[in-house]
Design a protein around this motif. Structure first.
Motif, PDB file in Angstrom:
ATOM      1  N   SER A 130       4.141  -4.798  -6.967  1.00  0.00           N
ATOM      2  CA  SER A 130       2.491  -4.259  -7.614  1.00  0.00           C
ATOM      3  C   SER A 130       2.275  -3.744  -6.301  1.00  0.00           C
ATOM      4  O   SER A 130       2.617  -3.919  -4.902  1.00  0.00           O
ATOM      5  N   TYR A 131       1.612  -2.502  -6.482  1.00  0.00           N
ATOM      6  CA  TYR A 131       1.174  -1.663  -5.330  1.00  0.00           C
ATOM      7  C   TYR A 131      -0.128  -1.161  -5.339  1.00  0.00           C
ATOM      8  O   TYR A 131      -0.513  -0.882  -6.617  1.00  0.00           O
ATOM      9  N   ARG A 132      -0.695  -0.699  -4.345  1.00  0.00           N
ATOM     10  CA  ARG A 132      -2.213  -0.002  -4.262  1.00  0.00           C
ATOM     11  C   ARG A 132      -1.978   1.446  -3.901  1.00  0.00           C
ATOM     12  O   ARG A 132      -1.124   1.541  -3.009  1.00  0.00           O
ATOM     13  N   VAL A 133      -2.782   2.351  -4.607  1.00  0.00           N
ATOM     14  CA  VAL A 133      -2.375   3.822  -4.166  1.00  0.00           C
ATOM     15  C   VAL A 133      -3.474   4.168  -3.231  1.00  0.00           C
ATOM     16  O   VAL A 133      -4.509   3.942  -3.659  1.00  0.00           O
ATOM     17  N   LEU A 134      -3.155   4.765  -2.239  1.00  0.00           N
ATOM     18  CA  LEU A 134      -4.152   5.642  -1.580  1.00  0.00           C
ATOM     19  C   LEU A 134      -3.817   7.066  -1.460  1.00  0.00           C
ATOM     20  O   LEU A 134      -2.862   7.572  -0.939  1.00  0.00           O
ATOM     21  N   ASP A 135      -4.608   7.793  -2.001  1.00  0.00           N
ATOM     22  CA  ASP A 135      -4.324   9.245  -2.301  1.00  0.00           C
ATOM     23  C   ASP A 135      -5.105  10.175  -1.291  1.00  0.00           C
ATOM     24  O   ASP A 135      -6.259  10.051  -0.966  1.00  0.00           O
ATOM     25  N   TYR A 136      -4.006  10.953  -0.507  1.00  0.00           N
ATOM     26  CA  TYR A 136      -4.419  11.664   0.609  1.00  0.00           C
ATOM     27  C   TYR A 136      -4.755  13.267   0.129  1.00  0.00           C
ATOM     28  O   TYR A 136      -3.640  13.714  -0.599  1.00  0.00           O
ATOM     29  N   ASP A 137      -5.668  13.753   0.657  1.00  0.00           N
ATOM     30  CA  ASP A 137      -5.833  15.239   0.062  1.00  0.00           C
ATOM     31  C   ASP A 137      -5.575  16.043   1.443  1.00  0.00           C
ATOM     32  O   ASP A 137      -6.075  16.046   2.570  1.00  0.00           O
ATOM     33  N   LEU A 138      -4.255  16.440   1.445  1.00  0.00           N
ATOM     34  CA  LEU A 138      -3.639  17.102   2.629  1.00  0.00           C
ATOM     35  C   LEU A 138      -4.525  18.568   3.061  1.00  0.00           C
ATOM     36  O   LEU A 138      -4.607  18.745   4.190  1.00  0.00           O
ATOM     37  N   VAL A 139      -5.277  18.984   1.958  1.00  0.00           N
ATOM     38  CA  VAL A 139      -6.051  20.257   2.257  1.00  0.00           C
ATOM     39  C   VAL A 139      -7.333  20.055   3.301  1.00  0.00           C
ATOM     40  O   VAL A 139      -7.542  20.705   4.116  1.00  0.00           O
ATOM     41  N   LYS A 140      -7.783  18.721   2.962  1.00  0.00           N
ATOM     42  CA  LYS A 140      -8.620  18.247   3.786  1.00  0.00           C
ATOM     43  C   LYS A 140      -8.149  17.706   5.015  1.00  0.00           C
ATOM     44  O   LYS A 140      -8.973  17.258   5.787  1.00  0.00           O
ATOM     45  N   GLY A 141      -6.880  17.520   5.224  1.00  0.00           N
ATOM     46  CA  GLY A 141      -6.166  17.013   6.371  1.00  0.00           C
ATOM     47  C   GLY A 141      -6.689  15.630   6.674  1.00  0.00           C
ATOM     48  O   GLY A 141      -6.486  15.096   7.885  1.00  0.00           O
ATOM     49  N   GLU A 142      -6.560  14.872   5.512  1.00  0.00           N
ATOM     50  CA  GLU A 142      -6.908  13.521   5.600  1.00  0.00           C
ATOM     51  C   GLU A 142      -5.482  12.623   6.264  1.00  0.00           C
ATOM     52  O   GLU A 142      -5.723  11.655   6.841  1.00  0.00           O
ATOM     53  N   PRO A 181       4.895  10.356   2.102  1.00  0.00           N
ATOM     54  CA  PRO A 181       4.590   9.224   1.809  1.00  0.00           C
ATOM     55  C   PRO A 181       4.827   8.014   2.776  1.00  0.00           C
ATOM     56  O   PRO A 181       5.802   8.160   3.683  1.00  0.00           O
ATOM     57  N   THR A 182       3.858   7.184   3.053  1.00  0.00           N
ATOM     58  CA  THR A 182       4.225   5.890   3.929  1.00  0.00           C
ATOM     59  C   THR A 182       3.854   4.545   2.903  1.00  0.00           C
ATOM     60  O   THR A 182       3.057   4.575   2.360  1.00  0.00           O
ATOM     61  N   ILE A 183       4.597   3.369   3.002  1.00  0.00           N
ATOM     62  CA  ILE A 183       4.394   2.211   2.390  1.00  0.00           C
ATOM     63  C   ILE A 183       3.826   1.176   3.496  1.00  0.00           C
ATOM     64  O   ILE A 183       4.394   1.313   4.580  1.00  0.00           O
ATOM     65  N   VAL A 184       3.226   0.362   3.034  1.00  0.00           N
ATOM     66  CA  VAL A 184       2.903  -0.973   4.205  1.00  0.00           C
ATOM     67  C   VAL A 184       3.034  -2.153   3.221  1.00  0.00           C
ATOM     68  O   VAL A 184       2.361  -2.247   2.192  1.00  0.00           O
ATOM     69  N   ASP A 185       3.999  -2.848   3.565  1.00  0.00           N
ATOM     70  CA  ASP A 185       4.176  -4.032   2.789  1.00  0.00           C
ATOM     71  C   ASP A 185       3.850  -5.099   3.282  1.00  0.00           C
ATOM     72  O   ASP A 185       4.154  -5.341   4.617  1.00  0.00           O
ATOM     73  N   HIS A 186       2.717  -5.663   2.631  1.00  0.00           N
ATOM     74  CA  HIS A 186       2.210  -7.010   3.377  1.00  0.00           C
ATOM     75  C   HIS A 186       2.879  -8.327   2.847  1.00  0.00           C
ATOM     76  O   HIS A 186       2.485  -9.450   3.413  1.00  0.00           O
ATOM     77  N   ASP A 187       3.853  -8.338   2.100  1.00  0.00           N
ATOM     78  CA  ASP A 187       4.315  -9.319   1.482  1.00  0.00           C
ATOM     79  C   ASP A 187       5.715  -9.789   2.326  1.00  0.00           C
ATOM     80  O   ASP A 187       6.953  -9.900   1.792  1.00  0.00           O
ATOM     81  N   VAL A 188       5.619 -10.006   3.671  1.00  0.00           N
ATOM     82  CA  VAL A 188       6.625 -10.111   4.584  1.00  0.00           C
ATOM     83  C   VAL A 188       6.282 -11.385   5.527  1.00  0.00           C
ATOM     84  O   VAL A 188       5.025 -11.351   6.110  1.00  0.00           O
ATOM     85  N   PRO A 189       7.164 -12.331   5.676  1.00  0.00           N
ATOM     86  CA  PRO A 189       6.733 -13.345   6.644  1.00  0.00           C
ATOM     87  C   PRO A 189       6.154 -13.099   7.869  1.00  0.00           C
ATOM     88  O   PRO A 189       5.048 -13.584   8.496  1.00  0.00           O
ATOM     89  N   ASP A 190       6.574 -11.833   8.493  1.00  0.00           N
ATOM     90  CA  ASP A 190       6.128 -11.857   9.900  1.00  0.00           C
ATOM     91  C   ASP A 190       5.074 -10.615  10.139  1.00  0.00           C
ATOM     92  O   ASP A 190       5.199 -10.035  11.261  1.00  0.00           O
ATOM     93  N   ASP A 211       0.709  -1.308  -0.046  1.00  0.00           N
ATOM     94  CA  ASP A 211      -0.022  -0.005  -0.076  1.00  0.00           C
ATOM     95  C   ASP A 211       0.864   1.429  -0.104  1.00  0.00           C
ATOM     96  O   ASP A 211       1.801   1.380   0.925  1.00  0.00           O
ATOM     97  N   LEU A 212       0.700   2.154  -0.867  1.00  0.00           N
ATOM     98  CA  LEU A 212       1.132   3.339  -1.159  1.00  0.00           C
ATOM     99  C   LEU A 212       0.544   4.428  -0.613  1.00  0.00           C
ATOM    100  O   LEU A 212      -0.573   4.858  -1.254  1.00  0.00           O
ATOM    101  N   HIS A 213       0.699   5.037   0.669  1.00  0.00           N
ATOM    102  CA  HIS A 213      -0.095   6.334   1.156  1.00  0.00           C
ATOM    103  C   HIS A 213       0.577   7.386   0.687  1.00  0.00           C
ATOM    104  O   HIS A 213       1.738   7.627   1.116  1.00  0.00           O
ATOM    105  N   THR A 214       0.150   8.278  -0.070  1.00  0.00           N
ATOM    106  CA  THR A 214       0.762   9.536  -0.809  1.00  0.00           C
ATOM    107  C   THR A 214      -0.050  10.465  -1.264  1.00  0.00           C
ATOM    108  O   THR A 214      -1.424  10.469  -0.896  1.00  0.00           O
TER     109      THR A 214
END
Ligand SMILES: N[C@@H](CCC(=O)N[C@@H](CS)C(=O)NCC(=O)O)C(=O)O
Length: 206
Positions: free
Chosen positions: A25-37, A53-62, A3-6
């Protein structure tokens, strides 16, 4: 899946270019900074700094791995995939050095320049002059590095170029005079900007 929070800023593009370059492969989560998301509790639980930005990598064993901030994201993805980190110690050290120069010297200077020239409700000539001079001063070492070297870490394209390109394409471009007088930065920016992964990354999230 990652997940890419950006958002659509130079910092966001650094992360999306890197994801495009390494081919994960990644999924984009688009933040509106003006709205304070980026200040909502769900996001602060992920990244208490409250910036993207922040990423969350779900493809890790732990379980998922969360990484905030462009230098950390680029290093994490380079190590995960074995890509874009020079193998020779001297070039690798230069890649680390330019990761730091761009993140803690150049990018904050252009951010201050933008804040005082464009966003500030009242124009403060001292602050404007301070940041304009600082930005110009910090272009000089990058220009001389790229006069001596094809890329920032050496001959090969690396994470140092990934982190620097959006600053050149977005922040340096809007600076009065653009890259006039800096032909080697302009030559390098044209070459990096022609890479298909860079062009795709510069369109994420919009
Ligand atoms: N050091 C961070 C800086 C990230 C940053 O400045 N993010 C900005 C968007 S470009 C942000 O989230 N600003 C919202 C805020 O500060 O409230 C990095 O390199 O990723």
């Amino acid at each position: 899946m990652i997940d890419l929070h950006t958002t659509a800023t130079a910092n966001g593009y650094k992360a999306s270019i890197m994801l495009e370059e390494v081919g994960l492969s990644y999924r984009v989560l688009d933040y509106d900074l003006v709205k304070g998301e980026h200040m909502k509790p769900e996001y602060l639980a992920l990244n208490p700094v409250g910036r993207v930005p922040t990423i969350v990598d779900h493809d890790v064993p732990d379980g998922p791995v969360t990484v905030y901030g462009t230098p950390a994201i680029l290093l994490y993805l380079a190590e995960k995939t074995g890509q874009l980190l020079p193998s020779r110690p001297a070039a690798r050290a230069k890649a680390y050095e330019w990761l730091g120069i761009v993140s803690s010297d150049i990018a904050p200077a252009y951010s201050g320049q933008f804040v005082f020239n464009v966003i500030a409700p009242a124009k403060d000539p001292w602050a404007i002059g301070f940041y304009d001079k600082l930005c110009l001063r910090l272009l000089a070492p990058m220009e001389s590095r790229l006069a001596a070297s094809r890329h920032l870490a050496g001959d090969d394209y690396s994470i140092a170029d990934v982190i620097a390109y959006p600053v050149a394409a977005v922040s340096m471009k809007r600076f009065p005079g653009d890259l006039a007088g800096h032909p080697n930065i302009a030559r390098w920016a044209a070459e990096v900007g022609a890479r298909p992964a860079v062009q795709r990354g510069m369109k994420v999230p919009r």
